[in-house]
Design a protein around this motif. Sequence first.
Motif, PDB file in Angstrom:
ATOM      1  N   GLU A   1       0.843  -1.104   0.035  1.00 27.27           N
ATOM      2  CA  GLU A   1      -0.030   0.063   0.057  1.00 27.27           C
ATOM      3  C   GLU A   1       0.873   1.192  -0.034  1.00 27.27           C
ATOM      4  O   GLU A   1       0.764   2.254  -0.607  1.00 27.27           O
ATOM      5  CB  GLU A   1      -0.805  -0.001   1.298  1.00 27.27           C
ATOM      6  CG  GLU A   1      -1.963  -1.130   1.039  1.00 27.27           C
ATOM      7  CD  GLU A   1      -3.052  -0.897  -0.052  1.00 27.27           C
ATOM      8  OE1 GLU A   1      -3.301  -0.158  -0.434  1.00 27.27           O
ATOM      9  OE2 GLU A   1      -3.115  -2.007  -0.833  1.00 27.27           O
TER      10      GLU A   1
ATOM     11  N   VAL B   1      -3.910   4.766  -1.554  1.00 30.20           N
ATOM     12  CA  VAL B   1      -3.864   3.642  -0.574  1.00 30.20           C
ATOM     13  C   VAL B   1      -5.328   3.223  -0.284  1.00 30.20           C
ATOM     14  O   VAL B   1      -6.469   3.810  -0.003  1.00 30.20           O
ATOM     15  CB  VAL B   1      -3.235   4.190   0.846  1.00 30.20           C
ATOM     16  CG1 VAL B   1      -3.357   2.996   1.878  1.00 30.20           C
ATOM     17  CG2 VAL B   1      -1.675   4.633   0.619  1.00 30.20           C
ATOM     18  N   ASP B   2      -5.343   1.788  -0.451  1.00 30.98           N
ATOM     19  CA  ASP B   2      -6.834   1.020  -0.211  1.00 30.98           C
ATOM     20  C   ASP B   2      -6.884   0.727   1.422  1.00 30.98           C
ATOM     21  O   ASP B   2      -5.777   0.660   2.117  1.00 30.98           O
ATOM     22  CB  ASP B   2      -6.740  -0.098  -0.850  1.00 30.98           C
ATOM     23  CG  ASP B   2      -6.700  -0.022  -2.614  1.00 30.98           C
ATOM     24  OD1 ASP B   2      -7.386   0.961  -2.899  1.00 30.98           O
ATOM     25  OD2 ASP B   2      -6.214  -0.946  -3.241  1.00 30.98           O
TER      26      ASP B   2
END
Length: 102
Positions: A20, A63-64
């Motif tokens: 990420e 970013v997830d």
Amino acid sequence: MTTVALLSVAPVIEGSMAGEVAKAVDALEEFDVTYETNPMGTVIEAEEAIEVFAAARAAHEAVDGDRVSTFLKIDDKRTATSSAADKVAAVEDELGREARGE
């Protein structure tokens, strides 16, 4: 360059955040900034603070996760030009040595 910033973007997850964080760093490529990633974050340099804000926002959004923690610290020198390297060199001049240990 007149704006130097420290950016840290991290998902709130267990385990490795490397994948990420890599997405956040990769997002910086779309902006007119230079950057260097270190173990604690990424130092970003740009001509104007607005460029840093835009790059930081893109990194945050890349970013997830259900929760993302982002820290941005900006040094916007408006009357002088100095790079991140210049700042380190000034400290090293005072020390009389490199600003790093073994």
